[in-house]
Write an enzyme that holds these catalytic residues in place. Sequence first.
Site: not given
Ligand code: CAA
Length: 285
Positions: A121, A142, A154, A192
């Site tokens: 990252s 990424h 990315e 990031n």
């Molecule tokens: N595998 C498969 N499907 C998944 C899953 C997983 N691990 N996690 C969630 N889902 C699916 C759910 O089944 C759900 O599907 P539907 O749309 O068909 O209902 C959907 O994703 C949404 O999940 P939830 O309903 O459980 O929960 P939510 O609506 O609150 O969404 C979330 C959860 C997708 C995590 C949302 O909160 C989100 O987008 N958060 C931001 C995440 C983010 O910013 N990530 C980047 C972090 S930075 C990084 O990763 C890199 C770095 O370098 C630091």
Amino acid sequence: MSEIKKVAVIGGGTMGNGIVHVFAMNGYEVHLIETKKEFAERALNTIDKNLSRMVNKEKISENDKAATLDRIQTFLDVNEGVSDVDLVVEAVPEVFDLKKKIFEAVDESAPDHAILASNTSSISITKLAAVTGRPERFIGMHFFNPVPVMKLVEVINGLETSEEVTKTIMEISKKLNKVPVPANDFPGFVSNRVLMPMINEAIFCVHEGVAEPEHVDEVMKLGMAHPMGPLRLADFIGLDVCLDILNVLYEGFKDPKYRPAPLLVKMVDAGKLGDKTDEGFFKYD
Ligand code: CAA
């Protein structure tokens, strides 16, 4: 462009198991490489659980799930796991010396045509590429957590990454139903460099008593339509990972605007790392 059929993913943690999940679900033979049998099993269990979640939501069928799991083979030895693959994606913790050791082994055992990618990252792709004898076949790939859900890949070009390798990784990302976005190798890349200062500033807001954590998050969720507030997201990413990335930005740019918030440092020192320790800015079951 190189043809990719078989992929090795090194590391089965949060990011690694998600990366294995998307490659296998999209028809690739995947070697999941872990250091211990129990870690490999834990990764497979998580993939199984996340595939079942997709079956329940009728996004894939039971047959798709079974076929996906059939395409995954586990290995406990890096040299063996990469010996006949076309692409290696490394997703181990953000420690340069660990990645260096792994890429030296990968470079020795992977076929000459194989592309080597890191899911780092923030660590320099150019610096990682330089530990191998094939910097032109080295690239950043990424992914974002949760990998099966987030659309972005990315794609980070190191100083010597060849155009052919960039093209191959852009195309393969599309085959995974992701959207690849290219970036050049600078500390934090784009994701990031933009995300972490926001998270850091949210922590300063708490530290300076501007607002309570839940209120900082409410402002960003309701006012800016972020799916998670910055502090919930920091817990989700891991406060130790956030601190590591901020340190890479701080040291990479030598600019005090990236100075990690003292409260973040204190929380990491206290072992409150977010979801993975059940407590960070918020408490979890
Ligand atoms: N595998 C498969 N499907 C998944 C899953 C997983 N691990 N996690 C969630 N889902 C699916 C759910 O089944 C759900 O599907 P539907 O749309 O068909 O209902 C959907 O994703 C949404 O999940 P939830 O309903 O459980 O929960 P939510 O609506 O609150 O969404 C979330 C959860 C997708 C995590 C949302 O909160 C989100 O987008 N958060 C931001 C995440 C983010 O910013 N990530 C980047 C972090 S930075 C990084 O990763 C890199 C770095 O370098 C630091």
